[in-house]
Write an enzyme that holds these catalytic residues in place. Structure first.
Site, PDB file in Angstrom:
ATOM      1  N   ALA A 137       0.855  -1.187   0.000  1.00  7.15           N
ATOM      2  CA  ALA A 137       0.000   0.000   0.000  1.00  7.15           C
ATOM      3  C   ALA A 137       0.893   1.240   0.000  1.00  7.15           C
ATOM      4  O   ALA A 137       2.055   1.170   0.409  1.00  7.15           O
ATOM      5  CB  ALA A 137      -0.884  -0.015   1.234  1.00  7.15           C
ATOM      6  N   GLY A 168       0.567  -5.245   0.490  1.00  6.05           N
ATOM      7  CA  GLY A 168      -0.580  -5.274  -0.419  1.00  6.05           C
ATOM      8  C   GLY A 168      -0.211  -5.828  -1.785  1.00  6.05           C
ATOM      9  O   GLY A 168      -1.063  -6.403  -2.478  1.00  6.05           O
ATOM     10  N   GLU A 173      -0.484  -9.402  -1.388  1.00  6.09           N
ATOM     11  CA  GLU A 173      -1.910  -9.735  -1.209  1.00  6.09           C
ATOM     12  C   GLU A 173      -2.624  -9.787  -2.570  1.00  6.09           C
ATOM     13  O   GLU A 173      -3.497 -10.626  -2.794  1.00  6.09           O
ATOM     14  CB  GLU A 173      -2.577  -8.701  -0.299  1.00  6.09           C
ATOM     15  N   GLU A 220       4.057  -5.515   6.914  1.00  2.00           N
ATOM     16  CA  GLU A 220       3.175  -4.574   7.605  1.00  2.00           C
ATOM     17  C   GLU A 220       3.486  -4.481   9.091  1.00  2.00           C
ATOM     18  O   GLU A 220       3.453  -3.391   9.679  1.00  2.00           O
ATOM     19  CB  GLU A 220       1.704  -4.982   7.430  1.00  2.00           C
TER      20      GLU A 220
HETATM   21  C1  3H9 Z   1       0.357  -2.477   3.276  1.00  2.65           C
HETATM   22  O1  3H9 Z   1       0.634  -2.931   2.192  1.00  2.65           O
HETATM   23  C2  3H9 Z   1      -1.000  -2.605   3.946  1.00  2.65           C
HETATM   24  C3  3H9 Z   1      -1.939  -3.587   3.317  1.00  2.65           C
HETATM   25  O2  3H9 Z   1      -1.667  -4.895   3.758  1.00  2.65           O
HETATM   26  C4  3H9 Z   1      -3.365  -3.346   3.702  1.00  2.65           C
HETATM   27  C5  3H9 Z   1      -3.952  -1.990   3.540  1.00  2.65           C
HETATM   28  C6  3H9 Z   1      -5.411  -1.989   3.870  1.00  2.65           C
HETATM   29  N1  3H9 Z   1       4.547   3.525   0.098  1.00  2.65           N
HETATM   30  O3  3H9 Z   1      13.304   2.037   1.004  1.00  2.65           O
HETATM   31  P1  3H9 Z   1      13.756   2.802  -0.188  1.00  2.65           P
HETATM   32  C7  3H9 Z   1       9.358   4.999  -0.904  1.00  2.65           C
HETATM   33  S1  3H9 Z   1       1.474  -1.573   4.178  1.00  2.65           S
HETATM   34  C8  3H9 Z   1       5.021   4.726  -0.258  1.00  2.65           C
HETATM   35  O4  3H9 Z   1      14.737   3.879  -0.002  1.00  2.65           O
HETATM   36  P2  3H9 Z   1      14.957   0.420  -1.240  1.00  2.65           P
HETATM   37  C9  3H9 Z   1      10.351   5.378   0.185  1.00  2.65           C
HETATM   38  O5  3H9 Z   1       9.766   6.222   1.140  1.00  2.65           O
HETATM   39  C10 3H9 Z   1       2.919  -1.448   3.151  1.00  2.65           C
HETATM   40  N2  3H9 Z   1       6.328   4.975  -0.482  1.00  2.65           N
HETATM   41  O6  3H9 Z   1      14.265   1.840  -1.359  1.00  2.65           O
HETATM   42  C11 3H9 Z   1      11.427   6.042  -0.642  1.00  2.65           C
HETATM   43  O7  3H9 Z   1      10.990   7.344  -0.938  1.00  2.65           O
HETATM   44  P3  3H9 Z   1      11.993   8.592  -0.911  1.00  2.65           P
HETATM   45  C12 3H9 Z   1       3.691  -2.695   3.168  1.00  2.65           C
HETATM   46  C13 3H9 Z   1       7.173   3.955  -0.335  1.00  2.65           C
HETATM   47  O8  3H9 Z   1      15.262   0.016  -2.624  1.00  2.65           O
HETATM   48  C14 3H9 Z   1      11.425   5.232  -1.941  1.00  2.65           C
HETATM   49  O9  3H9 Z   1      10.154   4.567  -1.976  1.00  2.65           O
HETATM   50  N3  3H9 Z   1       4.946  -2.473   2.419  1.00  2.65           N
HETATM   51  C15 3H9 Z   1       6.746   2.677   0.043  1.00  2.65           C
HETATM   52  O10 3H9 Z   1      16.041   0.460  -0.219  1.00  2.65           O
HETATM   53  C16 3H9 Z   1      12.505   4.192  -2.010  1.00  2.65           C
HETATM   54  O11 3H9 Z   1      12.439   3.390  -0.855  1.00  2.65           O
HETATM   55  C17 3H9 Z   1       6.061  -2.076   3.030  1.00  2.65           C
HETATM   56  O12 3H9 Z   1       6.114  -1.899   4.225  1.00  2.65           O
HETATM   57  C18 3H9 Z   1       5.368   2.473   0.255  1.00  2.65           C
HETATM   58  N4  3H9 Z   1       4.863   1.269   0.607  1.00  2.65           N
HETATM   59  O13 3H9 Z   1      13.846  -0.553  -0.649  1.00  2.65           O
HETATM   60  C19 3H9 Z   1       7.239  -1.888   2.118  1.00  2.65           C
HETATM   61  N5  3H9 Z   1       7.826   1.871   0.128  1.00  2.65           N
HETATM   62  O14 3H9 Z   1      13.059   8.233  -1.893  1.00  2.65           O
HETATM   63  C20 3H9 Z   1       8.091  -0.761   2.606  1.00  2.65           C
HETATM   64  C21 3H9 Z   1       8.886   2.622  -0.192  1.00  2.65           C
HETATM   65  O15 3H9 Z   1      11.131   9.722  -1.313  1.00  2.65           O
HETATM   66  N6  3H9 Z   1       9.197  -0.506   1.691  1.00  2.65           N
HETATM   67  N7  3H9 Z   1       8.506   3.877  -0.471  1.00  2.65           N
HETATM   68  O16 3H9 Z   1      12.526   8.663   0.470  1.00  2.65           O
HETATM   69  C22 3H9 Z   1      10.345  -1.183   1.734  1.00  2.65           C
HETATM   70  O17 3H9 Z   1      10.541  -2.123   2.488  1.00  2.65           O
HETATM   71  C23 3H9 Z   1      11.453  -0.697   0.822  1.00  2.65           C
HETATM   72  O18 3H9 Z   1      11.140   0.621   0.445  1.00  2.65           O
HETATM   73  C24 3H9 Z   1      11.655  -1.521  -0.475  1.00  2.65           C
HETATM   74  C25 3H9 Z   1      12.690  -0.798  -1.378  1.00  2.65           C
HETATM   75  C26 3H9 Z   1      12.219  -2.912  -0.086  1.00  2.65           C
HETATM   76  C27 3H9 Z   1      10.378  -1.687  -1.247  1.00  2.65           C
END
Ligand code: 3H9
Length: 697
Positions: free
Chosen positions: A67, A106, A109, A129
């Site tokens: 998400a 998500g 999911e 999450e």
């Molecule tokens: C969910 O899914 C809930 C659902 O189950 C249900 C809902 C009802 N959204 O980490 P990085 C941005 S909860 C928005 O430096 P990497 C991050 O802020 C979600 N932005 O890169 C950054 O922005 P900036 C579950 C996001 O290559 C840029 O992307 N998912 C999101 O080291 C680069 O990120 C997670 O918890 C996001 N979801 O790692 C995943 N994710 O450059 C969380 C990232 O402006 N994310 N950004 O600062 C991660 O674990 C890592 O970002 C990922 C990439 C492994 C994807």
């Protein structure tokens, strides 16, 4: 789709297969336009008689990473993710998720609601999450256990564990893994499914898995210890139990309702704050995004002591060749032996294979000769914490290193400007301040000196990330940020002993707050000799009360050096558990009598406030001085460095939640009680309160 949305999902048909490509950089998060675009794609599939299957694939570096976290603070815009998932689940034609990078939250999911899942062999899968204080709310909990079993699923849901493609294939999460060209592979897969009759497979139709009696209670007990203070892992166990006894639709509704509650919970807000703060900390003031880091191929570590060994291991683990510079044979061979021992213990504990350890050792080049540093791009200096010694090493490094090599000092307290002044290229000098044990602790305080070049700052940040650390840029300041704040907490803990509290009362209050260990149990672990030496080094800069507060010296003089001598602030038996010691009560009573300090009852509230507000106030001064760029950086430092409980978001987030006017009033109260020199509110706090603002406004 909304008029204002940029189109992030494009649709094309290739023969009988529709391909929906999600392109929403940087991580293809499920923003409103993606959700809407994918609902449109399902509708297109259903309404086009020529289309027999749909492939969902992503552009860029990853499949959907979840998400869009930024949308959690805004009103929800339909279609919500659950609606899309429901459409996928009910679809009468097969949908195939084609994944690369990290399919998370998500994103996973969505894949679980598809009929088939294929992926590149480099892809990883997870439900992270829980790390944001949330749980999957769009079918992750009701579907994953049906697909891969309860044990595997609970590990992913409650701990945010990622699994690789090989494992995912084994457990049934994936149907096929491909080496390359995911799009072509997924198309061929879809064509095959169509040719074989286009079977639909719904995870929601799979039987509910059985759960061994006692399994969930064992997990509850395990998580209570492992995730002290965190609600989401426990709720995960409850929801897995719930899904095993509840019809699918009702279970899915309850899963979503819980996720919605969690989004609004203080714990999730704190953890989401930290997620954003960690990323904001990578943006360095005065270093535009286009500044390229210097290329780092070979690293040297000068000084093979305890810190140097840990630092060398960080770089070896990340695949860098490391030159280890010692001052004499004995010092160097001890260092090499120490590194080997740490790697071997990693093998014994199953953290790495013997081959990997041998390979890392083969990348280590021990030397006594500065001439061997001629091809080094970055040297981390970790020699004795003494200005003259370090200056001498700096001068020699300066002569030996290539012009563009970076010299980063690991000093904890010395003046980095004095070190920069001892070389001909001060623009190449910065600090990389690791925390002991350096190969374990996540925090890396990178230090900007007055003349450090922007590309050097960019380099130490990117290298910090590459070696698995959480780097935060700090400025010139005695003790930088983490230790400078810690010294204020230590000061108050000592004063509280003088005022009548006991070590066990203070430790109980702070570990009850959520720190992994109290300050006195920690001091016993570090050793009173070490604590006394650190105190001696800083004595001249202390206030008269701090100078006279010599409890540490008295314990050290009595041979109570902590755990290693079986006694310090506590007594230790064979089980190494700290026990209160009447001898310490006597020592404290004698100290108070000698100092003419009356003993009084100290409340737990006073302990907590004095220890923590002293830190928050110091942090505000650090920001005032420009030695930290933002309050979020302080939160990242303390949650990664000294175990500030993450669900409280860090010291500044915690104080902000209490309200700065309340914090200021408490500081004034303790200023009257303890002394103006200790608790006078920082200018930043004064001015924010005057303007009616908080730390993050
Ligand atoms: C969910 O899914 C809930 C659902 O189950 C249900 C809902 C009802 N959204 O980490 P990085 C941005 S909860 C928005 O430096 P990497 C991050 O802020 C979600 N932005 O890169 C950054 O922005 P900036 C579950 C996001 O290559 C840029 O992307 N998912 C999101 O080291 C680069 O990120 C997670 O918890 C996001 N979801 O790692 C995943 N994710 O450059 C969380 C990232 O402006 N994310 N950004 O600062 C991660 O674990 C890592 O970002 C990922 C990439 C492994 C994807």
């Amino acid at each position: 789709m909304n008029e204002m949305d940029i189109q992030t999902v494009t649709l094309e048909r290739q023969g009988a297969v529709l391909v929906a490509t999600v392109d929403n950089p940087p991580v293809n998060a499920l923003s409103h336009s993606v959700r809407a675009g994918l609902v449109d794609a399902v509708e297109a599939l259903e309404s086009d008689p020529q289309a027999k299957a749909l492939v969902i694939v992503c552009a860029g570096r990853t499949f959907i990473a979840g998400a869009d976290i930024r949308e959690f603070n805004k009103p929800l815009k339909e279609p919500r993710l659950g609606v899309l998932i429901e459409r996928l689940d009910r679809c009468e034609k097969p949908v195939i998720a084609a994944m690369h990078g990290t399919a998370l939250g998500g994103g996973l999911e969505i894949a679980l609601a598809c009929s088939y899942r294929v992926a590149l062999e480099s892809a990883r899968f997870g439900l992270p999450e829980v790390k944001l204080g949330l749980l999957p709310g769009s079918g992750g909990i009701v579907r994953l256990p049906r697909l891969i079993g309860v044990e595997e699923a609970l590990a992913m849901i409650s701990q945010g564990n990622q699994v690789d493609a090989e494992h995912a294939l084994e457990t049934g999460l994936l149907d096929e893994v491909m080496a390359d060209d995911l799009r072509a592979g997924a198309l061929a897969f879809a064509e095959r499914i169509v040719a074989e009759g286009g079977a639909i497979r719904r995870t929601s139709d799979l039987p509910v898995p059985t759960i061994e009696p006692g399994f969930l209670d064992a997990k509850r007990a395990e998580f209570a210890k492992k995730f002290k203070g965190l609600d989401a892992p426990q709720i995960a166990v409850d929801l897995v139990e719930m899904m095993s006894t509840t019809p699918f639709q009702e279970a899915a509704a309850r899963e979503y309702a819980t996720c919605k509650e969690l989004i609004a919970s203080p714990q999730s807000q704190a953890l989401r704050h930290l997620f954003a703060a960690e990323r904001a900390a990578l943006k360095i003031d005065g270093v535009p995004a286009e500044v390229e880091p210097r290329e780092i191929r070979t690293v040297a570590v000068a000084g093979p002591g305890v810190m140097g060994r840990g630092i060398a291991i960080c770089f070896l683990n990340a695949g860098y060749p490391v030159v280890l510079l010692g001052k004499d044979e004995e010092n160097l061979s001890k260092g090499v032996g120490g590194i080997r021992k740490i790697l071997e213990s990693g093998v014994k504990r199953g953290r790495m294979t013997q081959e990997a350890a041998d390979e890392q050792m083969s990348h280590l080049t021990p030397t006594l000769d500065y001439a061997d540093l001629g091809a080094v791009d970055l040297v981390v200096e970790a020699v004795t914490e003494d200005l003259a010694t370090k200056k001498d090493v700096f001068a020699r490094l300066d002569a030996a290193l290539p012009d563009r090599a970076i010299i980063a000092t690991n000093t904890s307290f010395l003046d980095i400007e004095a070190l920069a002044s001892s070389v001909t290229r001060p623009e190449n000098v910065a600090g990389m301040h690791f925390f002991n044990p350096a190969n374990v602790m996540k925090l890396l305080e990178n230090v900007r000196a007055g003349r450090t070049a922007p590309d050097v700052l960019a380099t130490i940040t990117s290298v910090g990330k590459k070696i698995g650390k959480v780097p935060v840029m700090v400025g010139r300041s005695e003790g930088f940020v983490a230790n400078r704040m810690l010294s204020k907490r230590s000061r108050e803990a000592q004063f509280l002993l003088e005022d009548g509290a006991t070590p066990q009362q203070i430790d109980k209050v702070l570990s009850g707050f959520g720190f992994p260990i109290g300050p006195f149990a920690l001091a016993d672990l570090a050793g009173m000799d070490v604590m006394a030496a650190a105190r001696k080094a800083r004595l001249a800069g202390m206030t008269p009360r701090e100078q006279a507060c010599d409890i540490v010296d008295k314990l050290a003089a009595a041979g109570r050096l902590g755990q290693k001598t079986g006694a310090g602030y506590y007594l230790y038996g064979d089980d190494r558990k700290p026990q209160p010691d009447p001898a310490v009560d006597e020592l404290l009573a004698a100290h108070r009598a000698e100092r003419g300090l009356p003993q009084r009852e100290i409340t737990d509230e006073e302990i907590l406030e004095r220890c923590l507000y002293a830190m928050v106030n110091e942090a505000a001064k650090i920001i005032d001085e420009g030695a930290a760029a933002r309050p979020g950086d302080i939160d990242v430092i303390w949650t990664n460095g000294f175990g500030w409980p993450t669900h409280l978001g860090g010291p500044m987030f915690w104080a902000n939640r209490i309200g700065l006017p309340n914090v200021k009033a408490a500081l004034e109260k303790y200023s009257a009680l303890v002394g103006e020199e200790y608790f006078r509110p920082a200018n930043l706090i004064e001015s924010l309160v005057a303007e009616g603002r908080g730390f993050y406004d």
